[in-house]
Design a protein around this motif. Structure first.
Motif: not given
Length: 209
Positions: A4-33
């Motif tokens: 159920a949590e996975k379904v909710a997470a996918v639904a939220e991400l899907t809405e974010r992709f649809k509602d946002s004017s753009g999305a930039v994918l990054t790799e953050y390997r090694g960055l601290t909190v």
């Protein structure tokens, strides 16, 4: 993560992709909190930065109709900057942070549904902010409107000048026209009848006596 949590997470991400004017994918390997928190602060209201799971995000991008543009970028530790404000300012924030922190790698993204490469995102960051571009556009439009208004204001004067010029030209033409020449009087038929009769023929020798 429960199903159920996975379904909710996918639904939220899907809405974010649809509602946002753009999305930039990054790799953050090694960055601290702390560094990730700094990046979020630098983006301000222009974008939100979220660490995502690739498996769930691949489902979300497909459901949002962006699978062809983004699925291949979802490898390694992934985080996405969802652009909610000025896309130029968001791109600048990511570019500047990546310069100072090379561990943040911009892999690509989408803008209004169109795929963008890392180099295109960098070029986008080199543009002037939206407010500056709008101000320049408004200035150009104001100048154009002012020119049009001056032209319209000049039209009545030009029309009056044209009418006066035509009037003067017409008057000059009438004054310069030669007066009609007097036509010689043609003898009237009545004059012919009043003229004295032709001298009678002198009697010839045969008429005498």
């Amino acid at each position: 993560m429960a199903n159920a949590e996975k379904v909710a997470a996918v639904a939220e991400l899907t809405e974010r992709f649809k509602d946002s004017s753009g999305a930039v994918l990054t790799e953050y390997r090694g960055l601290t909190v702390a560094q990730l928190a700094e990046l979020r602060r630098s983006l301000g209201d222009h974008a939100t930065f979220a660490v995502v799971k690739n498996t769930l995000t691949k489902i979300a991008v497909n459901e949002a109709g962006l699978g062809d543009e983004l699925s291949s970028l979802l490898s390694g530790p992934s985080a996405i900057a969802f652009v909610d404000g000025d896309v130029v300012e968001a791109a600048k924030g990511l570019r500047d942070f990546a310069k100072a922190n090379p561990l943040l790698v911009i892999k690509g993204g989408v803008l209004d549904g169109k795929a963008m490469s890392p180099s295109e995102i960098t070029k986008l960051a080199d543009l002037e902010p939206r407010e500056v571009l709008l101000a320049k556009l408004a200035g150009a439009m104001k100048a154009s409107l002012a020119g049009a208004a001056a032209t319209f204001n000049a039209l009545p004067v030009q029309m009056a000048q044209l009418a006066e010029a035509l009037r003067v030209k017409r008057a000059a033409g009438e004054n310069a026209a030669p007066e009609a020449a007097d036509t010689p009087d043609t003898p009237d038929a009545s004059d012919a009848s009043d003229a004295p009769a032709a001298a009678e023929a002198t009697p010839g020798p045969g008429d005498e006596g």
